[in-house]
Enzyme design. Structure first.
Site: not given
Ligand SMILES: *Cc1c(COP(=O)(O)O)cnc(C)c1O
Length: 411
Positions: A147, A199, A227, A255, A258, A287-288, A373
Site C-alpha cells: 500500500s 487529492s 479524484h 466515487t 465528487k 446494507t440498503t 489530513t
Molecule cells: C473522498 C475519497 C474517498 C471516499 O469516497 P466517498 O464517495 O466520499 O465515500 C475514497 N478515496 C479517496 C482518495 C477520497 O478522497
C-alpha cells in the site's frame, strides 16, 4: 436511574471520557467546526452561509463537486424523474429487495466507462474501498498487501480489516515498491494499492511503472481514481484512461460523489472478481442499496461527461489561470500537476485563522486542511476551482488572500 445517577453509582465517569477527548482537540487546535452552507443550484459556486448573524451569500472554493455536476440540469432532471416514477428509498439490501433497474444500468455504464467486464456499486467510495479491499484480500489465501504511504483512510481501513500481511511503500516510489516485491515470496498472491491522483498535493501516480512491476512480480493492481473520474481521459475514465493504463489495472475504484455530483462508490474489474465480492463483502451485502433516483442521476452525469469535453477543458483552464494569478500575487502555491491548488500555510492556528477571515471578511469559503489530513507543518488551504469560477471570482480570491496573508502575518 438517570445518566448522572448511573455514572455515580458505578463510579464510571462517561462524561469525562467524551469531554477529555474534545478538550484534547481544542488544545491541539484541531477541533473542527463545519460551516452551515446552503448550495444554490443554478448558481454554483455561490451559496448561502447561515452564520450566527444570519444568512449571507458566499463563494465556495473548496468543493469536491469538481465540475458542478451536482446542479447540472440533466442530472437533477434524472433524479427528479426517477424519484417521481420509483419513489425514494431502494427498499432494502439487494439480497432482500432485488436490484432496482437504474442500479443495473449504472453498473453497466461504469463497466463500460473503464473498459471492464463488470462493476459493483456501494453506498460510498469509502465503503467500496474498506469492504472491497478487505474482501478481495480475504479471497486470496495468504495475500500480501502493498500500500502506498499516502493512501486514503478508507484504503487503510480496508487493509486493516483484511487482517493479512501488509507492507507500505514510500509515496509514488516505484524503486521502493520493487524492493518490497522482490523481497516477497514469489508464490504468494500480492495486491498493489494506490491512488491515481492524490487529492492533497495534486500529484499523480506512475501507473505504467506500477503495472510493469505487477507484471514482473505477478501482482494484482487496485487503483483509487476517486479524484480523477469524470475529469481526466477522453471519456472521463480518469488517469487510467488518460495514460492508456486502464486495461493494465485490474481493479479501478471510483466515487459517484465528487466529479459525478451524486453519492456512492464502485469498482470495475473482471466479472468473476466482481461476482465474488458481491457474494462475500459484508459492506455490500448487509446494507440498503443506493436509492434508484441517485443511480439514475449518477448515470446521467457519467453519460454527459463521456461525450462532453467542455467541463474538463474549462476545469483545467480555470486551474491553470488560478495558479498563475496566485503565483503573480506571490502567494505560496504548492507545486501540483492537476486541478488541485494547494496554498501552503504551515501552521494549524494560522490556517484556521486565514480560513475564518476569508469567510467572515470576504465571503470566501475555503476550509483549513490541518493534521491529520496532512502532516503537521504542512497545513494548507486547498483550493479546487471549477468550470464555473470565472476570471472575476479568481481575481477577487487573489485580492482577498493577499489581504488575509498580511493580516495574519503570513505574507
Ligand atoms: C473522498 C475519497 C474517498 C471516499 O469516497 P466517498 O464517495 O466520499 O465515500 C475514497 N478515496 C479517496 C482518495 C477520497 O478522497
Amino acid at each position: 436511574m438517570n445518566f448522572q445517577a448511573r455514572q455515580k453509582r458505578f463510579g464510571l465517569d462517561y462524561d469525562a471520557c467524551f469531554d477529555r477527548a474534545l478538550a484534547q482537540l481544542h488544545d491541539e487546535r484541531r477541533y473542527r467546526v463545519f460551516a452551515d452552507l446552503e448550495r444554490l443550484a443554478g448558481r454554483f459556486p455561490h451559496a448561502i452561509w447561515h452564520c450566527p448573524q444570519g444568512p449571507r451569500e458566499v463563494v465556495i472554493w473548496c468543493s469536491n463537486d469538481y465540475l458542478g455536476m451536482a446542479q447540472h440540469p440533466k442530472v437533477v432532471g434524472a433524479l427528479v424523474d426517477a424519484a417521481t416514477r420509483m419513489g425514494t428509498g431502494a427498499g432494502g439490501t439487494r439480497n432482500i429487495a432485488g436490484t432496482n433497474h437504474p442500479l443495473i444500468e449504472l453498473e453497466h455504464e461504469l463497466a463500460s466507462l473503464h473498459g471492464k467486464e463488470a462493476a459493483l456499486v456501494f453506498t460510498s467510495g469509502y465503503v467500496s474501498n474498506e469492504t472491497g479491499i478487505s474482501t478481495i484480500a480475504k479471497l486470496l489465501p495468504n495475500c500480501l498487501l502493498l500500500s502506498d504511504a499516502l493512501n486514503h483512510n478508507s484504503m487503510i481501513e480496508g487493509v486493516r480489516k483484511a487482517g493479512t500481511d501488509k507492507v507500505i511503500w514510500r509515496h509514488n516510489d516505484v524503486g521502493h515498491l520493487e524492493q518490497l516485491l522482490r523481497a516477497a515470496d514469489p508464490d504468494r498472491p500480492k495486491l498493489i494499492l494506490c491512488e491515481s491522483l492524490y487529492s492533497m498535493d495534486g500529484d499523480v501516480a506512475p501507473l505504467h511503472k506500477i503495472c510493469d512491476l505487477a507484471e514482473r512480480y505477478g501482482a494484482l493492481t487496485y487503483v483509487d481514481e476517486v479524484h480523477a473520474v469524470g475529469m481526466y481521459g477522453a471519456h472521463g475514465g480518469g488517469i487510467t484512461e488518460r495514460d492508456g493504463a486502464a486495461s493494465r489495472v485490474d481493479i479501478i475504484e471510483g466515487t459517484l460523489a465528487k466529479a459525478f455530483g451524486c453519492l456512492g462508490g464502485y469498482f470495475a474489474a473482471k466479472a468473476n472478481l466482481i461476482d465474488a465480492v458481491r457474494s462475500y463483502a459484508p459492506g455490500f451485502i448487509f446494507t440498503t442499496a443506493l436509492p434508484p433516483a441517485i443511480c439514475a442521476a449518477a448515470t446521467a452525469a457519467i453519460r454527459h461527461l463521456k461525450t462532453s469535453q467542455w467541463e474538463r477543458d474549462r476545469h483545467q483552464d480555470r486551474a491553470a489561470r488560478l495558479k498563475s494569478v496566485l503565483h503573480t500575487a506571490r502567494l505560496p502555491v504548492m507545486p501540483s500537476d492537476t486541478h488541485i491548488v494547494p496554498v501552503h500555510v504551515g501552521d494549524p492556528e494560522k490556517c484556521k485563522q486565514a480560513s475564518d477571515l476569508l469567510l467572515t471578511e470576504h465571503g470566501i469559503y475555503i476550509q483549513p486542511i490541518n493534521y491529520p489530513t496532512v502532516p503537521r507543518g504542512q497545513e494548507r488551504l486547498r483550493i479546487t476551482p471549477s468550470p464555473y469560477h470565472d476570471d472575476a471570482l479568481i481575481d477577487r480570491l487573489a485580492e482577498a488572500m493577499i489581504e488575509v496573508w498580511k493580516r495574519t502575518g503570513l505574507a
